[in-house]
Enzyme design. Structure first.
Site, PDB file in Angstrom:
ATOM      1  N   ASP A 162       0.831  -1.197   0.000  1.00 35.97           N
ATOM      2  CA  ASP A 162       0.000   0.000   0.000  1.00 35.97           C
ATOM      3  C   ASP A 162       0.867   1.249   0.000  1.00 35.97           C
ATOM      4  OD1 ASP A 162       1.052  -0.249   2.491  1.00 35.97           O
ATOM      5  OD2 ASP A 162      -0.851  -0.216   3.573  1.00 35.97           O
ATOM      6  N   ASP A 186       4.487   5.682   2.508  1.00 31.86           N
ATOM      7  CA  ASP A 186       3.932   5.194   3.775  1.00 31.86           C
ATOM      8  C   ASP A 186       5.118   4.803   4.657  1.00 31.86           C
ATOM      9  OD1 ASP A 186       2.324   4.287   5.780  1.00 31.86           O
ATOM     10  OD2 ASP A 186       1.302   2.762   4.635  1.00 31.86           O
ATOM     11  N   ASP A 190       7.573  -2.399   5.791  1.00 32.57           N
ATOM     12  CA  ASP A 190       6.457  -2.954   6.556  1.00 32.57           C
ATOM     13  C   ASP A 190       6.384  -4.456   6.325  1.00 32.57           C
ATOM     14  OD1 ASP A 190       5.894  -0.395   7.312  1.00 32.57           O
ATOM     15  OD2 ASP A 190       3.860  -0.341   6.534  1.00 32.57           O
ATOM     16  N   ARG A 242       8.298   4.598  14.999  1.00 31.72           N
ATOM     17  CA  ARG A 242       8.206   3.250  14.414  1.00 31.72           C
ATOM     18  C   ARG A 242       9.562   2.743  13.922  1.00 31.72           C
ATOM     19  NH1 ARG A 242       2.472   2.756  11.085  1.00 31.72           N
ATOM     20  NH2 ARG A 242       1.124   3.440  12.807  1.00 31.72           N
TER      21      ARG A 242
END
Length: 372
Positions: A162, A186, A190, A242
């Site tokens: 995404d 983004d 991930d 993160r």
């Protein structure tokens, strides 16, 4: 916003730059800032104690022996062999990315083939992807010897994505090594939807908000088996949060350097086990950003936090980390080593390793015929 990724990927992604920036791209080897001095790779100084680099960088014939690298992975992603058992595929065309009918000679054509392939490049390239790059299994993208940059567009995806720089979706046995990543749409990296057996090593990350997400959502229970090693990385300037943010699963965060964070460095929810060992955390001067850890607790409709007692039982530890400029990490759960067996993937060196050596992270400037 577009971003930037400089390449060296093992499904492997190895030695590259992913930088989704609208500014002119520069060679990224200068951005590997563990130290300001590039180590001299002489006969007596080549080996540094980094087991991944020591496995191959001392070989002046690394270009001929490229596939030796498949035996150099450590941590939970150690079984990632990528395209080791396949042929070499040479990318010769950086200008004609066709997502509908990929053209032979392009990176996209190589990564969608069914058979194992070890993908290399015949020259320096800036590749502007028109759509996300979906990789099939048993591929290695090896950017050593060239300056390979994927910029100003979509990113690399192992299965579905995404908009992350590198997205790992329902995949296993993945190794991402010596990449430089910044400014992606983004996350930079991930891993979601039950992905596991992953090593993220020797990467340089900077100029980004949400750096790494490990785990799809608090309610996605298939991520309970996720195991990820994050080792020898340099978390550089202008990162917000993160590094990583973990859900469920088991995470070995070992021998990394953190040079500041605007919100937090390592966070989590849904009872992840986080085993920090031998890292260096350097907080910013802002007194509001000294804590390296952050637990994400649910908020009820009435605004009160729930699950605080549950958080206290999550196994988070800081073992042998060095905290500088007021940095601190809040542990929780069990302290005994047995509680962290599933989050232990390699022998952790003391944090003094990072101050006594000059290791390098990010895409390397390797020259054929010389030690890298």
């Amino acid at each position: 916003m577009p971003g930037f990724f400089s390449l060296f990927l093992l499904v492997m992604i190895l030695h590259a730059t992913i930088a989704f920036s609208r500014h002119p791209l520069v060679r990224i080897s200068e951005a590997t800032k563990w130290s300001s001095t590039r180590r001299q790779l002489g006969k007596n100084t080549c080996r540094t104690g980094n087991p991944i680099d020591d496995c191959w960088r001392c070989d002046p014939d690394w270009e001929t022996n490229r596939k030796v690298l498949a035996d150099c992975a450590f941590g939970f992603g150690r079984d990632a062999v990528g395209g080791r058992d396949g042929n070499l595929y040479v990318v010769t065309d950086s200008d004609n990315d066709d997502p509908v009918n990929p053209i032979p000679g392009t990176l996209r054509y190589g990564v969608i083939q069914e058979e194992p392939l070890w993908i290399i490049f015949d020259k320096d390239m800036v590749i502007n992807l028109k759509e996300e790059l979906f990789m099939k299994s048993h591929k290695t993208i090896d950017g050593r010897g060239q300056n390979i940059q994927i910029a100003d567009g979509p990113c690399v995806t192992i299965r579905n994505s995404d908009g992350d720089g590198i997205s790992i979706f329902a995949a296993r046995d993945v190794w991402i090594d010596h990449c430089t990543l910044a400014n992606c749409r983004d996350g930079l990296i991930d891993a979601v939807f039950g992905s596991t057996s992953i090593t993220i090593s020797n990467n340089y990350m900077f100029n980004h908000n949400e750096v790494m997400l490990m785990g799809h959502s608090d309610d996605f229970l298939d991520d309970k088996n996720m195991q990820v090693t994050i080792a020898f990385n340099f978390f550089g300037e202008n990162l917000v949060q993160r590094m990583p943010r973990c859900r469920h699963g088991y995470f070995h965060i070992v021998i990394n350097i953190y040079t500041g964070w605007e919100k937090y460095a390592i966070g989590g929810s849904a009872s992840p086990t986080i085993n920090n060992q031998g890292n260096v955390f350097m907080a910013l001067d802002n007194n509001d950003t000294k804590e390296a850890s952050f637990s994400i607790l649910k908020v009820t409709r009435h605004g009160s936090l729930t699950g605080y007692e549950e958080w206290e039982s999550w196994n988070w530890r800081s073992d042998g980390d060095v905290m500088l400029n007021g940095a601190f990490f809040t542990p929780s759960g069990q302290k005994n080593p047995a509680s962290y067996i599933k989050a232990s993937s390699m022998v952790a060196r003391p944090a003094s390793y990072l101050t006594n050596n000059s290791p390098q992270a990010g895409a390397l400037k390797c020259q054929m015929g010389y030690q890298c």
